[in-house]
Design an enzyme around this catalytic site. Structure first.
Site, PDB file in Angstrom:
ATOM      1  N   SER A 155      -8.958   0.799  -2.622  1.00  0.00           N
ATOM      2  CA  SER A 155      -9.128   1.635  -1.429  1.00  0.00           C
ATOM      3  C   SER A 155      -9.072   0.768  -0.179  1.00  0.00           C
ATOM      4  O   SER A 155      -9.943  -0.062   0.055  1.00  0.00           O
ATOM      5  CB  SER A 155     -10.468   2.380  -1.493  1.00  0.00           C
ATOM      6  OG  SER A 155     -10.791   2.938  -0.240  1.00  0.00           O
ATOM      7  N   SER A 156      -8.052   0.982   0.644  1.00  0.00           N
ATOM      8  CA  SER A 156      -7.880   0.176   1.856  1.00  0.00           C
ATOM      9  C   SER A 156      -9.063   0.337   2.796  1.00  0.00           C
ATOM     10  O   SER A 156      -9.634  -0.643   3.281  1.00  0.00           O
ATOM     11  CB  SER A 156      -6.580   0.580   2.570  1.00  0.00           C
ATOM     12  OG  SER A 156      -6.459  -0.089   3.815  1.00  0.00           O
ATOM     13  N   HIS A 203       0.853  -1.188   0.000  1.00  0.00           N
ATOM     14  CA  HIS A 203       0.000   0.000   0.000  1.00  0.00           C
ATOM     15  C   HIS A 203       0.893   1.243   0.000  1.00  0.00           C
ATOM     16  O   HIS A 203       1.903   1.286   0.703  1.00  0.00           O
ATOM     17  CB  HIS A 203      -0.909   0.006   1.228  1.00  0.00           C
ATOM     18  CG  HIS A 203      -1.976   1.046   1.174  1.00  0.00           C
ATOM     19  ND1 HIS A 203      -1.737   2.364   1.502  1.00  0.00           N
ATOM     20  CD2 HIS A 203      -3.282   0.978   0.810  1.00  0.00           C
ATOM     21  CE1 HIS A 203      -2.855   3.059   1.355  1.00  0.00           C
ATOM     22  NE2 HIS A 203      -3.810   2.237   0.940  1.00  0.00           N
ATOM     23  N   SER A 223     -12.735   7.837   0.253  1.00  0.00           N
ATOM     24  CA  SER A 223     -12.325   8.427  -1.021  1.00  0.00           C
ATOM     25  C   SER A 223     -13.465   8.519  -2.024  1.00  0.00           C
ATOM     26  O   SER A 223     -13.250   8.937  -3.160  1.00  0.00           O
ATOM     27  CB  SER A 223     -11.183   7.599  -1.636  1.00  0.00           C
ATOM     28  OG  SER A 223     -10.108   7.460  -0.742  1.00  0.00           O
ATOM     29  N   GLU A 231       0.657   4.128   1.333  1.00  0.00           N
ATOM     30  CA  GLU A 231       0.864   4.740   2.644  1.00  0.00           C
ATOM     31  C   GLU A 231       1.942   3.993   3.415  1.00  0.00           C
ATOM     32  O   GLU A 231       2.795   4.610   4.072  1.00  0.00           O
ATOM     33  CB  GLU A 231      -0.429   4.765   3.457  1.00  0.00           C
ATOM     34  CG  GLU A 231      -0.237   5.423   4.822  1.00  0.00           C
ATOM     35  CD  GLU A 231      -1.453   5.347   5.723  1.00  0.00           C
ATOM     36  OE1 GLU A 231      -1.269   5.359   6.957  1.00  0.00           O
ATOM     37  OE2 GLU A 231      -2.585   5.275   5.209  1.00  0.00           O
TER      38      GLU A 231
END
EC number: 1.17.7.4
Length: 314
Positions: A226-227, A124, A270, A126
């Site tokens: 999208s996590s 990911h 998001s 991030e």
């Protein structure tokens, strides 16, 4: 069929800020504006910005000289920042301030000579950005764990000088188990003064817990990468409620709603509200009647824009 909407749902303050940074940069400087990685993980948002002149790239070597670059909401490593500075690129940083908070924790642990464990999902962006904040030149190290099994296998150099941080968009329930495992294996481990999982992730997961207990099926509006959206779907499924992650109304299938009385709808941090409304309209066309919204936790947080992109007061 009756529709129940989660509250809160959709855009968080960090996503609002990131999208506004790209929009304002396009207005002030004109296209093209280069963005390293998708500014937020939502197909609709990215395609809309692309149509307006944003150019999305994965690495800075895809960016020509003398252009404006925006770092995505997920954050970047020190190496990426250093490369942008070396090339003299004009950068606007759309990193979510709550991600930056985690970065600062990692930097502090590194300076203190403490080894650091990051709880997060490999690959990911991030996580890549957070891992890249740690300076191992002083002999320390940063480790990534995703679950309790990873903790069981983890070997560190000095268990008495150790700290952990977490990705901001994880499942609260899963993360608490990993933290418990870390504290059990490494009793001296330190952690952040305040939970790293962001307020918006927590609020949306709490809303899904309520929604899943009141509905027969749950729809999560959000993109597959999208996590936080994936965690919402998993949370509902864990509670025994069938759940589907969809980009929008075009992904809906009739068979999901056979014999269903209550349909819950939420959206990842998001996902814009226009996509939720599209889903509601499609369900109404298929016979859904009635729409209610859960009481939820108010979200009044806002994050400031870069000075050069702020709208001047009239």
């Amino acid at each position: 069929m009756h529709i129940k909407l989660a509250n809160p749902r959709g855009f968080c303050a960090g996503v609002d800020r990131a999208i506004e940074i790209v929009n304002r940069a396009l207005e002030v400087f004109g296209p093209p504006i280069y963005v390293r990685h998708e500014v937020v993980h939502n197909k609709f948002v990215v395609e809309d910005l692309r149509a307006r002149g944003a150019v999305f790239v994965e690495e800075l070597d895809q960016v020509p000289d003398d252009v404006i670059v925006i770092f995505s909401a997920h954050g970047v490593s020190k190496a990426v920042r250093d490369e942008a500075a070396r090339r003299g690129l004009k950068v606007f940083d759309a990193t979510c301030p709550l991600v930056t908070k985690v970065h600062m924790e990692v930097v502090r642990y590194s300076r203190e000579g403490r080894e650091c464990i990051l709880i997060g999902h490999e690959g990911h962006p991030e996580v890549e950005g957070t891992m890249g904040q740690y300076d191992a030149s002083n002999g320390g190290a940063i480790y990534l764990v995703e679950d309790e099994a990873d903790v069981a296998e983890l070997q560190v150099r000095n268990p008495d000088n150790l700290a952990f941080v977490t990705q901001t968009t994880l499942s609260m329930d899963d993360t608490s188990k990993v933290i418990d495992a870390l504290r059990s294996k490494f009793p001296a481990i330190g952690g952040p003064r305040k939970d790293d999982i962001c307020y918006a992730t927590q609020n949306r997961q709490d809303a899904v817990k309520q929604l899943a207990s009141e509905c027969d099926v749950l729809l999560v509006v959000g993109s597959p990468n999208s996590s936080n959206s994936n965690r919402l779907r998993e949370l509902a499924e864990r509670m025994g409620t069938p759940a589907y992650l969809i980009d929008g109304a075009e992904d809906l299938k009739h068979e999901w709603f056979e014999g269903v009385k209550g349909i819950g709808i939420t959206a990842g941090a998001s996902a814009p509200e226009v996509l939720v409304r599209g889903v509601v309209e499609q369900l109404r066309a298929w016979g859904a009647a009635g729409e209610t919204e859960l009481d939820g936790r108010p979200e009044n947080i806002t994050f400031s824009m870069p000075k050069e992109l702020r709208v001047k007061a009239l």
